[in-house]
Design a protein around this motif. Sequence first.
Motif, PDB file in Angstrom:
ATOM      1  N   SER B  73       3.168 -14.158  -3.725  1.00 33.11           N
ATOM      2  CA  SER B  73       3.577 -15.137  -4.733  1.00 33.11           C
ATOM      3  C   SER B  73       4.679 -14.546  -5.604  1.00 33.11           C
ATOM      4  O   SER B  73       4.525 -13.451  -6.130  1.00 33.11           O
ATOM      5  CB  SER B  73       2.400 -15.497  -5.645  1.00 33.11           C
ATOM      6  OG  SER B  73       1.400 -16.102  -4.888  1.00 33.11           O
ATOM      7  N   THR B  74       5.749 -15.258  -5.781  1.00 30.39           N
ATOM      8  CA  THR B  74       6.955 -14.857  -6.521  1.00 30.39           C
ATOM      9  C   THR B  74       7.701 -13.682  -5.874  1.00 30.39           C
ATOM     10  O   THR B  74       8.545 -13.058  -6.522  1.00 30.39           O
ATOM     11  CB  THR B  74       6.703 -14.493  -8.009  1.00 30.39           C
ATOM     12  OG1 THR B  74       6.076 -13.197  -8.085  1.00 30.39           O
ATOM     13  CG2 THR B  74       5.833 -15.511  -8.720  1.00 30.39           C
ATOM     14  N   LEU B 229      -3.007 -18.000 -10.164  1.00 30.89           N
ATOM     15  CA  LEU B 229      -1.808 -18.360 -10.937  1.00 30.89           C
ATOM     16  C   LEU B 229      -1.802 -19.840 -11.297  1.00 30.89           C
ATOM     17  O   LEU B 229      -1.381 -20.226 -12.390  1.00 30.89           O
ATOM     18  CB  LEU B 229      -0.540 -18.012 -10.143  1.00 30.89           C
ATOM     19  CG  LEU B 229      -0.257 -16.515  -9.945  1.00 30.89           C
ATOM     20  CD1 LEU B 229       0.833 -16.306  -8.895  1.00 30.89           C
ATOM     21  CD2 LEU B 229       0.149 -15.857 -11.256  1.00 30.89           C
ATOM     22  N   THR B 235       0.245 -19.471 -16.621  1.00 31.98           N
ATOM     23  CA  THR B 235       1.080 -19.577 -15.419  1.00 31.98           C
ATOM     24  C   THR B 235       0.873 -20.897 -14.686  1.00 31.98           C
ATOM     25  O   THR B 235       1.703 -21.293 -13.878  1.00 31.98           O
ATOM     26  CB  THR B 235       0.803 -18.408 -14.455  1.00 31.98           C
ATOM     27  OG1 THR B 235      -0.613 -18.348 -14.203  1.00 31.98           O
ATOM     28  CG2 THR B 235       1.254 -17.102 -15.043  1.00 31.98           C
ATOM     29  N   CYS B 293       7.399 -19.137  -5.388  1.00 23.81           N
ATOM     30  CA  CYS B 293       6.780 -19.126  -6.718  1.00 23.81           C
ATOM     31  C   CYS B 293       5.950 -20.369  -6.997  1.00 23.81           C
ATOM     32  O   CYS B 293       6.475 -21.480  -7.004  1.00 23.81           O
ATOM     33  CB  CYS B 293       7.843 -18.985  -7.796  1.00 23.81           C
ATOM     34  SG  CYS B 293       7.077 -19.002  -9.430  1.00 23.81           S
ATOM     35  N   THR B 498       3.965 -13.092 -13.394  1.00 25.32           N
ATOM     36  CA  THR B 498       2.644 -13.135 -12.750  1.00 25.32           C
ATOM     37  C   THR B 498       1.632 -12.327 -13.554  1.00 25.32           C
ATOM     38  O   THR B 498       0.440 -12.569 -13.477  1.00 25.32           O
ATOM     39  CB  THR B 498       2.679 -12.564 -11.326  1.00 25.32           C
ATOM     40  OG1 THR B 498       3.247 -11.246 -11.364  1.00 25.32           O
ATOM     41  CG2 THR B 498       3.487 -13.447 -10.389  1.00 25.32           C
TER      42      THR B 498
END
Lengths: 93, 601
Positions: B73-74, B229, B235, B293, B498
């Motif tokens: 993620s990201t 997240l 987030t 993301c 994050t």
Amino acid sequence: MSLKVKFHSLFRIKLKSRGHEYQLEDEIDVMELIDLLDDDYDGYFSKKLLDAGEISPGSIILVNGENVIHKDGVKTKIKDGDTVTLFPPSAGG
Amino acid sequence: MGKIYEYQVLRVNLSNGEISRETIAGEKVKKFLGGRGLASKMLYDEIDPKVDPLSPENKLIYATGLLTGTAASTGGRYMVITKGPLTGTIASSNSGGFFGAEMRFSGNDIIVFEGKAEKPVYLSLKGDQAELKDASHLWGKGVYDTTDMLIEEFGDEKARVSCIGPAGENMVKFASIMNEKDRAAGRTGVGAVMGSKNLKAIVVKAGEKQVEYFKDEMMEVVKKQTKTLKEDGVTGEGLPALGTKVLDNVINEHGAYPRNNFQYGTFDKVEEVSGEALVEKGYLQNNKGCYGCPIRCGRHTKLPNGQEGEGPEYETGWAFGADCGVSDLNAIVQANFLCNDLGLDTISAGATIAAAMELYEKGYVDKEELENGPELTFGSSESVTYYTRQMAYREGFGDQLAEGSYRLAESKGNAELSMSVKKQELPAYDPRGIQGQGLNYATSNRGGCHVRGYMVSPEVLGVPEKLDPQELKGKPEWVKIFQDLTAVIDSLGMCLFTSFALGLEDYTEIANAGTEFEYSPEEMLENGERIYNLERQFNLEAGITPDQDKLPKRFDEPLPDGTFRGTAAKYREILPEYYEVRGWQQDGWISDEKLSEMGLK
Ligand code: SF4
């Protein structure tokens, strides 16, 4: 006594309101204020600000600019003329 | 091909045009991760820390993080590492968007630029071909035009471009490198180094993905982390809705929202410029995200005059807003768009104008020097757009602004009016209201910066837990852990945001799933500590000595307003303890023992 509540961030955008003013007979604490707000906003605030009766991580409750976590938490007293500011969990950088 | 364990390096000598390839594998990758860590190690090994940052002897390294381009993620970030011209320290600027992932897909995990091209060039990476091409026709062009023209020339609309604008070409000390037009490797002047090498851009499109990064084992961890997240209040809700600009009111209510070049800690017109105002005025169109993301904190904005772009972020809105006393949101957004197109770091650009305003109001800058430009008075919205443009082109007074607030204020005989640390402008938090953040500013390896250890998170926002912003006890440990963990997150190629929902264990888990390495959380944090020590050692050898671990004198004076009225910065009281916690000498230097313990000697 009178007190002013300010909404910011998602509170303000979702509720389309910048805040609320209350005129009360007696002094209250933060928990009692959340109860009052819940009555006016359909239980919204306890859901957003509390987690098992405590302030949920990341939520910010300020009384005259000071975070109540460093005072008496939800038992922090609110006095005549105070401003209470509420933020849902917020962050950036 | 499976998990990551080695780095493919593309080395480009701009002086003679030679391009070569090499591989880094094993322990070095394991211990320095990728991105900021591994590239800092290369820079330290390959250049003399004393070199002039804008000379051909300096190197410019583009580096993907260890997990960049994977399913993490990201995990889309790339970093630019070099010796920075603004600070003279090691510089590492980090950017999101999609360029980093494409660079990874193309099999160029790290690109090292050496020397200086005779004429403007750009690097074209098509499939497995790497070629330097003439960029004379692009020189002088803004970031937006350059990006469009390069994609057209490349013949593939899916190509990704990272480039400099006129500010980088003109070696403005805080020029940025931009990708996908609006994403910035913003700070420390990495764009000026690129300009000094006559390198305009990199354009990249991978042939086939070189490595398969989507193994089942990794996907399991990714799914879990994405869920975390998405469910987190920050987030999953706050950042997607309002982006970083949710902070204006938070920090202002906290009394740490600097106004008029940090003369005050609150801004009475915050309602005009806040993230909420951006929504209520109808400027905000929708949110955008970088590669991989789930948070999507980017803002797409449109002004009443039809101009569109990304931003402003909290820092940008503050730098051109409260720091300059400006409450005209329209002008602030325009200054932001200008910075993106001209290739300027928004924080340093705005904060340098703010310093110039104070210098002007106090009589250190004469009206004649402004050459018919608008008067540099706090609150002048005309000034922020006018001088932003001027500094990118080094026109008129802009030539002095282009040197940054420190050199400007010093040349006027009053360096203390520059609100900077190690010559880099401070971001949007007054350290007097957030004491741990003050210590972090003083000890950040790239000068005044908030993303080298974001103590605002625990001290103001209550994430991961709420600390008292005025309490000093325990802060040195917190600052150390935040600095080291940030070095880990950067080097992994994940987004720092994050960390509002993920912790050390999570980063370790995802790294283990995506690479051949097996880390324990302790080892992972030690990697961060190693990187932090390496950067510090580079700076010490560059001549940035421990007496520079300090804030401007203004912060020794109490805040005049807000919640913490009457409070001064107290970082000096805990600096010795911070050195001790770090295992450094009392005088702030790093002993040989510590360096060997960290595997740096
Ligand atoms: S959180 Fe924001 S900056 Fe970070 S990767 Fe996502 S969109 Fe990009």
